[in-house]
Design an enzyme around this catalytic site. Sequence first.
Site, PDB file in Angstrom:
ATOM      1  N   LYS A  37       0.872  -1.174   0.000  1.00  0.00           N
ATOM      2  CA  LYS A  37       0.000   0.000   0.000  1.00  0.00           C
ATOM      3  C   LYS A  37       0.906   1.220   0.000  1.00  0.00           C
ATOM      4  CE  LYS A  37      -3.906   2.269   0.303  1.00  0.00           C
ATOM      5  NZ  LYS A  37      -4.947   2.226  -0.744  1.00  0.00           N
ATOM      6  N   ASP A  50      -5.739  -0.808   4.385  1.00  0.00           N
ATOM      7  CA  ASP A  50      -6.106  -1.599   3.209  1.00  0.00           C
ATOM      8  C   ASP A  50      -5.236  -2.842   3.051  1.00  0.00           C
ATOM      9  OD1 ASP A  50      -8.050   0.245   2.659  1.00  0.00           O
ATOM     10  OD2 ASP A  50      -6.912   1.283   1.097  1.00  0.00           O
TER      11      ASP A  50
END
Length: 238
Positions: A37, A50
Amino acid sequence: MPILVITGTGTEVGKTVATAAVAATALGVGRSVAVLKAAQTGVRPDECGDAEETARLAGAVTTAELARYPDPLAPGTAARRAGLPPVRPQEIAEAAAKLATEHDLVLVEGAGGLLVRFDETGGTLADAAELMAAPVLVVASAGLGTLNTTELTARELRSRRLDLLGVVIGSWPTAPDLASRCNVADLPEVAGAPLLGAVPTGAGALAPADFRAAAPGWLAPRLFGSWDAEGFRGRETP
């Protein structure tokens, strides 16, 4: 394909769940997978980001996050407001390259769309993809407006001579409207690239074991799955 960049056509299009589906299908065929990420925004230090959500759904993936900013804004803006260093495209490329030495597949998930700014000089995920010479997977929404944002993203990729691997619909509704059904045929045309999957709405709420079992049926063989684009188009196109 040691590195695959995954971008959305905008926010809230299902990019993280689609990334998890790709990771799960790759793991299912024996690949080792890392998820990077580039910059996480809008999440507190003690919250799941995420990359962690991808690992929760997909399974045994290596996760990495280059920076985290509290405000739910573009990374460059969020970094400035927090008084923290931004993430630069070169850092993204270097981190992905390092992960690629130890994994069969590195999934680099952006923040929002392709041209969201990461730093004060205007560096973007597209710049990082250029440095990595990596193919890009575009996650798009299903309904009205998606043809415009998908074509704009595809044009930008082509202008940079980047390889658009294909398009995945990030949240396919259980009762698709006319626009969504027509877009099944139109998305590959405006993108100039194949439709490589459709992740059903609510997939991220599945139990991890159920998610992993179902994910190959959402993605085409190019993404390690068994999804049949022609069959899907035949069922859904009006």
